[in-house]
Design a protein around this motif. Structure first.
Motif, PDB file in Angstrom:
ATOM      1  N   LEU A  47       0.869  -1.173   0.000  1.00  0.00           N
ATOM      2  CA  LEU A  47       0.000   0.000   0.000  1.00  0.00           C
ATOM      3  C   LEU A  47       0.905   1.221   0.000  1.00  0.00           C
ATOM      4  O   LEU A  47       1.980   1.202   0.618  1.00  0.00           O
ATOM      5  CB  LEU A  47      -0.891   0.004   1.242  1.00  0.00           C
ATOM      6  N   CYS A  48       0.506   2.262  -0.679  1.00  0.00           N
ATOM      7  CA  CYS A  48       1.394   3.421  -0.748  1.00  0.00           C
ATOM      8  C   CYS A  48       0.617   4.722  -0.805  1.00  0.00           C
ATOM      9  O   CYS A  48      -0.568   4.773  -1.164  1.00  0.00           O
ATOM     10  CB  CYS A  48       2.347   3.314  -1.937  1.00  0.00           C
ATOM     11  N   ILE A  49       1.319   5.773  -0.437  1.00  0.00           N
ATOM     12  CA  ILE A  49       0.851   7.149  -0.585  1.00  0.00           C
ATOM     13  C   ILE A  49       1.926   7.896  -1.357  1.00  0.00           C
ATOM     14  O   ILE A  49       3.127   7.765  -1.063  1.00  0.00           O
ATOM     15  CB  ILE A  49       0.612   7.809   0.786  1.00  0.00           C
ATOM     16  N   TYR A  50       1.516   8.653  -2.343  1.00  0.00           N
ATOM     17  CA  TYR A  50       2.456   9.487  -3.086  1.00  0.00           C
ATOM     18  C   TYR A  50       2.515  10.839  -2.388  1.00  0.00           C
ATOM     19  O   TYR A  50       1.652  11.695  -2.580  1.00  0.00           O
ATOM     20  CB  TYR A  50       2.026   9.611  -4.545  1.00  0.00           C
ATOM     21  N   TYR A  51       3.556  10.995  -1.583  1.00  0.00           N
ATOM     22  CA  TYR A  51       3.673  12.193  -0.759  1.00  0.00           C
ATOM     23  C   TYR A  51       4.381  13.304  -1.533  1.00  0.00           C
ATOM     24  O   TYR A  51       5.475  13.092  -2.085  1.00  0.00           O
ATOM     25  CB  TYR A  51       4.441  11.874   0.535  1.00  0.00           C
ATOM     26  N   ARG A  52       3.782  14.463  -1.546  1.00  0.00           N
ATOM     27  CA  ARG A  52       4.370  15.618  -2.219  1.00  0.00           C
ATOM     28  C   ARG A  52       4.745  16.659  -1.178  1.00  0.00           C
ATOM     29  O   ARG A  52       3.885  17.181  -0.473  1.00  0.00           O
ATOM     30  CB  ARG A  52       3.382  16.206  -3.215  1.00  0.00           C
ATOM     31  N   GLY A  53       6.041  16.933  -1.079  1.00  0.00           N
ATOM     32  CA  GLY A  53       6.495  17.918  -0.098  1.00  0.00           C
ATOM     33  C   GLY A  53       7.885  17.583   0.413  1.00  0.00           C
ATOM     34  O   GLY A  53       8.533  16.627  -0.029  1.00  0.00           O
ATOM     35  N   ASP A 100      15.840  23.375  -4.716  1.00  0.00           N
ATOM     36  CA  ASP A 100      15.382  23.755  -3.381  1.00  0.00           C
ATOM     37  C   ASP A 100      13.870  23.862  -3.284  1.00  0.00           C
ATOM     38  O   ASP A 100      13.344  24.245  -2.235  1.00  0.00           O
ATOM     39  CB  ASP A 100      16.004  25.109  -2.987  1.00  0.00           C
ATOM     40  N   HIS A 101      13.161  23.524  -4.356  1.00  0.00           N
ATOM     41  CA  HIS A 101      11.698  23.604  -4.332  1.00  0.00           C
ATOM     42  C   HIS A 101      11.133  22.355  -3.650  1.00  0.00           C
ATOM     43  O   HIS A 101      10.586  21.456  -4.286  1.00  0.00           O
ATOM     44  CB  HIS A 101      11.151  23.753  -5.749  1.00  0.00           C
ATOM     45  N   THR A 102      11.294  22.297  -2.345  1.00  0.00           N
ATOM     46  CA  THR A 102      10.935  21.093  -1.598  1.00  0.00           C
ATOM     47  C   THR A 102       9.443  20.777  -1.682  1.00  0.00           C
ATOM     48  O   THR A 102       9.046  19.623  -1.504  1.00  0.00           O
ATOM     49  CB  THR A 102      11.335  21.232  -0.118  1.00  0.00           C
TER      50      THR A 102
END
Length: 266
Positions: free
Chosen positions: A199-205, A245-247
């Motif tokens: 199972l996964c989550i595509y984390y953005r940040g 650097d656009h984390t």
């Protein structure tokens, strides 16, 4: 030499119609990928047919997929190793699918913690384990592992590096840093990971916020009575190399292997 037929095209006409340069067409000829319909050996004038145009477009399409001109020539004329070219094109298609998927993920809004079911591929990796103080230290350790793996000359360029949280508690930064390598890599850092459901989550940040995705996955498996079968895996899809650097634009696939026999299996 005069143009012999209205069905023939000069090299300049072909270049303009197809949006390529004269040099490109001549390189195709040098590589024996293209033969003009008519060629005056004395003057060097060349004339091409509609079939030649189709050839040029096909070559350009294969180049766009990532094949070199040498590979394209073998693709057309090497009838003994068709399986190898099929595997190569399948790899290219997989890479294209991944890039399409990344574009879809970029369109997603930050904060989306929806859970997906995926299959993690079988992989051979160059691995080193570290106790990290924070996310910044973890990034440094992963980079060091990447450099060490690169020096083996066995890195797999088509797969993503990842970390596995190896500690007994999910939030510990006891990390196994994993860099995919070729099957023939031999060394004490070699580890094999089996193909498995996850199972996964595509984390953005930013990486410092990855625990948000981990907490969401933990809550999900507890609510649905799903049995985890491995540590949390953070697969780095996009980060500093292409986002700087656009984390806020970093994309990490946070995955948790699970048992297909779980009571609440999807």
């Amino acid at each position: 030499m005069k143009k012999q037929s209205k069905d023939l095209f000069k090299i300049g006409e072909i270049a303009k119609i197809l949006g390529v340069t004269r040099k490109t067409i001549l390189v195709y000829e040098e590589m024996r990928l293209l033969t003009p319909a008519v060629k005056d050996e004395a003057s060097g004038y060349r004339y091409y047919t509609a079939d030649n145009m189709t050839q040029i477009r096909a070559i350009r399409s294969l180049q766009t997929l990532g094949l070199s001109l040498a590979e394209i020539r073998e693709y057309y004329y090497d009838t003994e190793n068709l399986d190898r070219y099929l595997d190569r094109l399948m790899d290219l298609r997989a890479t294209l699918d991944r890039n399409i998927h990344l574009l879809q993920l970029r369109a997603a809004k930050p904060g989306d913690l929806s859970v997906h079911r995926v299959r993690l591929p079988r992989q051979v990796c160059f691995c080193r384990r570290y106790q990290c103080t924070d996310a910044k230290d973890a990034a440094i350790k992963l980079r060091d592992t990447y450099i060490a793996a690169a020096r083996t000359g066995k890195m797999s360029l088509g797969s993503r590096m990842f970390t596995v949280r190896a500690g007994s508690f999910c939030k510990e930064l006891d990390l196994l840093c994993c860099i995919p390598v070729s099957e023939d890599f031999v060394g004490e850092e070699r580890m094999e990971f089996a193909e498995m459901s996850a199972l996964c989550i595509y984390y953005r940040g930013a990486y410092e916020g990855i625990n948000t995705a981990i907490d969401a996955l933990l809550a999900y498996i507890q609510e649905n009575k799903i049995q985890a079968t491995g540590g949390f895996r953070c697969i780095y899809l996009e980060g500093p190399p292409n986002r700087g650097d656009h984390t806020e634009d970093y994309i990490t696939q946070v995955a948790l292997p699970f048992s297909e026999n779980s009571e609440g299996c999807l």
